[in-house]
Design an enzyme around this catalytic site. Sequence first.
Site: not given
Ligand code: GRF
Length: 208
Positions: A107, A109, A144-145, A171, A174
């Site tokens: 996952n 987060h 969770l998390d 993001q 990410e």
């Molecule tokens: C991301 O910020 C992720 O960390 C969280 O949900 C969001 C999903 O964004 N779990 P996306 O749908 O991938 O744009």
Amino acid sequence: MRNIVVLISGKGSNLKAILEAQRDHHWDAQITRVFCNRPNAPGIEIAETFGVPVTVLNQQDFINRDAYDQCLLSQIQLEQPDLVVLAGYMRLLSHEFVDYYAGKLINIHPSLLPSFPGLNTHQAALTSGVKWHGATVHFVTRELDVGPIVAQGVVPVHNYDNLDTLSDRVQAIEHIIYPKAIEWFLKDQIFLQDGIVSVIPPQSQFFS
Ligand code: GRF
């Protein structure tokens, strides 16, 4: 060739980053199917653009959580995934599901865990006054998390930040760390053993 399935609920920007990495970095793996629990999620169109089939399981079509989870698990089993990727999947998974894919379920987060588990992490970061924030890739466990951490991406929190500027910055990182973590998994460079993550790559922290 390994099989990956991705579970989404919303925008799908992480799904897009993963699909681009799979295409551009010639992974020895295919995203065989995307699963989505919301029929109107924009991420569905992203999967379709990349030619990946999508299964939408609308929670409203099921009488309860158990029925939903059993259906989801049986549908995912058909894909015989080596890795199940949660990419903004906004639904709790049953213990049965999590146990079944232990060590193969990851996952992302939107915080530097263990800070700010749960929802509204960017608001929590702004309210608390932290100067650094970010995102965490972790293996999923029943709670969770709190699963074992694979990689973290760190971003600064500026005085002028608001929810939009901060979430955009998180993001962006990410989209770097999640495909990277998946690549490590595919190369057997990360794995879960007795609840502890072994990470072979020298660097699992990223800075924006
Ligand atoms: C991301 O910020 C992720 O960390 C969280 O949900 C969001 C999903 O964004 N779990 P996306 O749908 O991938 O744009």
